[in-house]
Scaffold this motif. Structure first.
Motif, PDB file in Angstrom:
ATOM      1  N   ILE A   3       0.836  -1.166   0.164  1.00 48.61           N
ATOM      2  CA  ILE A   3       0.136  -0.158   0.109  1.00 48.61           C
ATOM      3  C   ILE A   3       1.000   1.324  -0.022  1.00 48.61           C
ATOM      4  CG2 ILE A   3      -1.714   1.153   1.356  1.00 48.61           C
ATOM      5  CD1 ILE A   3      -2.467  -1.589   2.515  1.00 48.61           C
ATOM      6  N   VAL A   4       0.897   2.067  -1.046  1.00 47.80           N
ATOM      7  CA  VAL A   4       1.663   3.156  -1.354  1.00 47.80           C
ATOM      8  C   VAL A   4       0.940   4.422  -1.374  1.00 47.80           C
ATOM      9  CG1 VAL A   4       3.922   4.062  -2.714  1.00 47.80           C
ATOM     10  CG2 VAL A   4       3.489   1.480  -2.038  1.00 47.80           C
ATOM     11  N   LEU A   5       1.640   5.490  -0.930  1.00 47.04           N
ATOM     12  CA  LEU A   5       0.718   6.719  -0.741  1.00 47.04           C
ATOM     13  C   LEU A   5       1.053   7.546  -2.308  1.00 47.04           C
ATOM     14  CD1 LEU A   5      -1.485   8.529   0.168  1.00 47.04           C
ATOM     15  CD2 LEU A   5       0.293   9.693   1.532  1.00 47.04           C
ATOM     16  N   HIS A   6       0.262   8.090  -3.179  1.00 47.63           N
ATOM     17  CA  HIS A   6       0.766   8.920  -4.273  1.00 47.63           C
ATOM     18  C   HIS A   6       0.106  10.176  -4.248  1.00 47.63           C
ATOM     19  CE1 HIS A   6       3.009   5.735  -6.553  1.00 47.63           C
ATOM     20  NE2 HIS A   6       2.418   4.759  -5.930  1.00 47.63           N
ATOM     21  N   LYS A   7       0.463  11.069  -4.606  1.00 47.20           N
ATOM     22  CA  LYS A   7      -0.075  12.298  -5.100  1.00 47.20           C
ATOM     23  C   LYS A   7      -0.585  12.374  -6.765  1.00 47.20           C
ATOM     24  CE  LYS A   7       1.930  15.100  -1.263  1.00 47.20           C
ATOM     25  NZ  LYS A   7       2.782  16.222  -0.871  1.00 47.20           N
ATOM     26  N   ILE A   8      -1.816  12.562  -6.940  1.00 47.87           N
ATOM     27  CA  ILE A   8      -2.374  12.849  -8.246  1.00 47.87           C
ATOM     28  C   ILE A   8      -3.094  13.978  -8.453  1.00 47.87           C
ATOM     29  CG2 ILE A   8      -3.792  11.533 -10.103  1.00 47.87           C
ATOM     30  CD1 ILE A   8      -1.418   9.612  -9.218  1.00 47.87           C
ATOM     31  N   THR A   9      -2.312  14.891  -9.524  1.00 46.80           N
ATOM     32  CA  THR A   9      -3.136  16.006  -9.803  1.00 46.80           C
ATOM     33  C   THR A   9      -4.332  15.743 -10.438  1.00 46.80           C
ATOM     34  OG1 THR A   9      -2.326  16.436 -11.854  1.00 46.80           O
ATOM     35  CG2 THR A   9      -0.985  16.999  -9.842  1.00 46.80           C
ATOM     36  N   VAL A  10      -5.354  16.813 -10.274  1.00 44.95           N
ATOM     37  CA  VAL A  10      -6.758  16.814 -10.868  1.00 44.95           C
ATOM     38  C   VAL A  10      -6.400  16.677 -12.364  1.00 44.95           C
ATOM     39  CG1 VAL A  10      -8.671  18.094 -11.709  1.00 44.95           C
ATOM     40  CG2 VAL A  10      -8.213  17.960  -9.156  1.00 44.95           C
ATOM     41  N   ARG A  11      -5.363  17.468 -13.119  1.00 46.18           N
ATOM     42  CA  ARG A  11      -5.018  17.324 -14.472  1.00 46.18           C
ATOM     43  C   ARG A  11      -4.708  16.066 -14.837  1.00 46.18           C
ATOM     44  NH1 ARG A  11      -1.724  20.769 -14.144  1.00 46.18           N
ATOM     45  NH2 ARG A  11      -2.514  22.702 -15.189  1.00 46.18           N
ATOM     46  N   GLU A  12      -3.943  15.337 -13.838  1.00 51.30           N
ATOM     47  CA  GLU A  12      -3.471  13.872 -14.529  1.00 51.30           C
ATOM     48  C   GLU A  12      -4.655  13.023 -14.333  1.00 51.30           C
ATOM     49  OE1 GLU A  12       0.858  13.457 -12.969  1.00 51.30           O
ATOM     50  OE2 GLU A  12      -0.526  13.523 -11.227  1.00 51.30           O
ATOM     51  N   LEU A  13      -5.625  12.783 -13.267  1.00 52.30           N
ATOM     52  CA  LEU A  13      -6.507  12.251 -12.988  1.00 52.30           C
ATOM     53  C   LEU A  13      -7.743  12.387 -14.287  1.00 52.30           C
ATOM     54  CD1 LEU A  13      -8.568  10.342 -11.056  1.00 52.30           C
ATOM     55  CD2 LEU A  13      -9.468  12.676 -10.297  1.00 52.30           C
ATOM     56  N   THR A  14      -8.055  13.615 -14.657  1.00 52.68           N
ATOM     57  CA  THR A  14      -9.153  13.771 -15.823  1.00 52.68           C
ATOM     58  C   THR A  14      -8.474  13.609 -17.005  1.00 52.68           C
ATOM     59  OG1 THR A  14      -8.563  16.314 -15.671  1.00 52.68           O
ATOM     60  CG2 THR A  14     -10.180  15.418 -14.235  1.00 52.68           C
ATOM     61  N   ALA A  15      -7.459  13.280 -17.133  1.00 54.26           N
ATOM     62  CA  ALA A  15      -6.751  13.065 -18.682  1.00 54.26           C
ATOM     63  C   ALA A  15      -7.548  11.841 -19.175  1.00 54.26           C
ATOM     64  CB  ALA A  15      -5.066  13.043 -18.554  1.00 54.26           C
ATOM     65  N   GLY A  16      -8.026  11.872 -20.283  1.00 53.87           N
ATOM     66  CA  GLY A  16      -8.694  10.600 -20.960  1.00 53.87           C
ATOM     67  C   GLY A  16      -9.767  10.345 -20.411  1.00 53.87           C
ATOM     68  N   TYR A  17     -10.453  11.188 -19.532  1.00 54.39           N
ATOM     69  CA  TYR A  17     -12.026  10.637 -19.199  1.00 54.39           C
ATOM     70  C   TYR A  17     -12.843  10.354 -20.327  1.00 54.39           C
ATOM     71  CZ  TYR A  17     -16.768  11.723 -16.994  1.00 54.39           C
ATOM     72  OH  TYR A  17     -17.882  11.514 -16.709  1.00 54.39           O
ATOM     73  N   GLN A  18     -13.533   9.355 -19.873  1.00 57.17           N
ATOM     74  CA  GLN A  18     -14.514   8.950 -20.938  1.00 57.17           C
ATOM     75  C   GLN A  18     -15.622   8.254 -20.152  1.00 57.17           C
ATOM     76  OE1 GLN A  18     -13.928   7.170 -24.752  1.00 57.17           O
ATOM     77  NE2 GLN A  18     -11.759   7.073 -23.826  1.00 57.17           N
ATOM     78  N   ASP A  19     -17.008   8.673 -20.292  1.00 57.82           N
ATOM     79  CA  ASP A  19     -18.023   7.712 -19.454  1.00 57.82           C
ATOM     80  C   ASP A  19     -18.710   7.088 -20.789  1.00 57.82           C
ATOM     81  OD1 ASP A  19     -20.217   6.797 -18.511  1.00 57.82           O
ATOM     82  OD2 ASP A  19     -20.878   8.606 -17.644  1.00 57.82           O
ATOM     83  N   LYS A  20     -18.532   5.729 -20.600  1.00 54.72           N
ATOM     84  CA  LYS A  20     -19.095   4.910 -21.837  1.00 54.72           C
ATOM     85  C   LYS A  20     -20.253   4.376 -21.510  1.00 54.72           C
ATOM     86  CE  LYS A  20     -14.117   3.926 -23.022  1.00 54.72           C
ATOM     87  NZ  LYS A  20     -13.536   2.726 -23.218  1.00 54.72           N
TER      88      LYS A  20
END
Length: 364
Positions: A3-20
């Motif tokens: 279990i490793v803690l990471h910091k993810i920016t909203v920019r990284e998170l939302t990249a390639g977002y698709q609701d199929k």
């Protein structure tokens, strides 16, 4: 379990977002399965998702999220689906929030306001391990908001083509299982209650073992066929639908009696008589009683304590069977004329027996 803690920016998170739609939701460059098979549908209301965005805008901390690392290096959300979809939907201009006194979409924010949101760092635990380790971890983490129930946790562990097919059939409020049997099943299809019920029936109660055995199957046809067989048997055996049929454990009854020729007209008459019988407290138990003959399912009316004490005094504490004296706490009330022979739960049909004789008499 790693279990490793990471910091993810909203920019990284939302990249390639698709609701199929039914085919799922992805983000994080297509590597994050936002709505894997075990997750519930999106349930946040407008106020809740606005609060998520307000938290980002103010730079306040958002609760930690949990992602499971898959064998192929991609990820699936364990906890944080609702927050993740809220963020992705907002950045994709799917809804607006009140900003500077007006309801504004992301695209019309000032550049610095957009950058503040996109640069916001989310705290995410990456969790990697065996299925059993993942299940144990899912059960012990402190999930914010509405927690996953047991079936949702099992879905997280045994995801695959078989489960996806099962969920398409059993886990939608307008799906085939709902349309076919919602009047007989209790709970919510979306919260996996229907799926859990059918799995419990077909597995004899060992859901985890059944899911482990069939996880690699290409589809859930056997599970669907079993469900259809149970529902058809119920509808053919019990000719008149009553609301008390909802939530009965039909699977075990089907398993035991499906090959027996039953007189459905006689069964309906029995049910009708029992429904009108004031001695019967559990109408839902009538269906088990009809087939098994076990009166315990009917939860028949019992004598109240006041009436039993009065009868105890009249008998002088003597059990009429063994002729021995007992304290009141050592005796139980019983019908002189049994219910099956027309006896009622009335004072003149009561006798106090010692526990031993009463249980021998009733076969308990």
């Amino acid at each position: 379990m790693d279990i490793v803690l990471h910091k993810i920016t909203v920019r990284e998170l939302t990249a390639g977002y698709q609701d199929k739609g039914d085919d799922g939701v992805v983000a994080y460059g297509g590597k994050l399965d936002v709505r894997p098979p075990f997750q519930r549908e999106f349930v946040y209301n407008d106020k809740q998702r606005e609060l998520v965005i307000d938290t980002l805008m103010k730079g306040h901390p958002l609760n930690i999220m949990y992602w499971a690392v898959r064998e192929d290096g991609t990820y699936e959300i364990i906890d944080g689906q609702q927050r993740t979809i809220s963020i992705c939907q907002y950045v994709a201009d799917d809804f607006s929030v009140k900003t500077r006194g007006s309801m504004l979409n992301f695209s019309v924010l000032q550049d610095d306001e957009q950058q503040k949101i996109l640069d916001y760092e989310l705290l995410v635990y990456f969790c990697e391990g065996s299925p059993s380790e993942k299940l144990e971890w899912f059960e012990t983490i402190n999930i914010a908001g509405e927690t996953l129930n047991r079936q949702e946790l099992l879905n997280a562990t045994f995801a695959g083509a078989w489960l996806s097919d099962a969920k398409r059939y059993f886990s939608k409020s307008s799906g085939p299982a709902y349309n076919r049997g919602h009047n007989l099943l209790s709970g919510s299809a979306n919260r996996q209650d229907y799926l859990a019920t059918i799995l419990r029936w077909i597995s004899g109660g060992d859901i985890e073992r059944y899911m482990n055995k069939h996880q690699g199957d290409p589809n859930a046809n056997a599970l669907k066929q079993y469900f259809e067989a149970v529902i058809s048997w119920v509808n053919n055996t019990f000719k008149v639908y009553r609301s008390s049929m909802k939530g009965v454990e039909w699977g075990p009854l089907y398993d035991q009696y499906k090959d027996i020729v039953l007189d459905t007209d006689a069964i309906e008459q029995q049910i009708s008589d029992l429904v009108e019988d004031g001695e019967v407290k559990s109408e839902k138990g009538i269906y088990h009683y009809i087939l098994t003959g076990d009166e315990r399912y009917l939860d028949l009316r019992a004598f109240d304590v006041k009436t039993k004490r009065k009868k105890y005094q009249e008998q002088g504490g003597i059990c009429p069977v063994c002729q021995q004296h007992f304290d009141f706490s050592e005796m139980e009330g019983d019908h002189v004329i049994p219910w099956k022979d027309g006896g009622k739960t009335e004072e003149d049909n009561l006798m106090m027996l010692c526990k031993k004789d009463n249980r021998m008499k009733s076969g308990k």
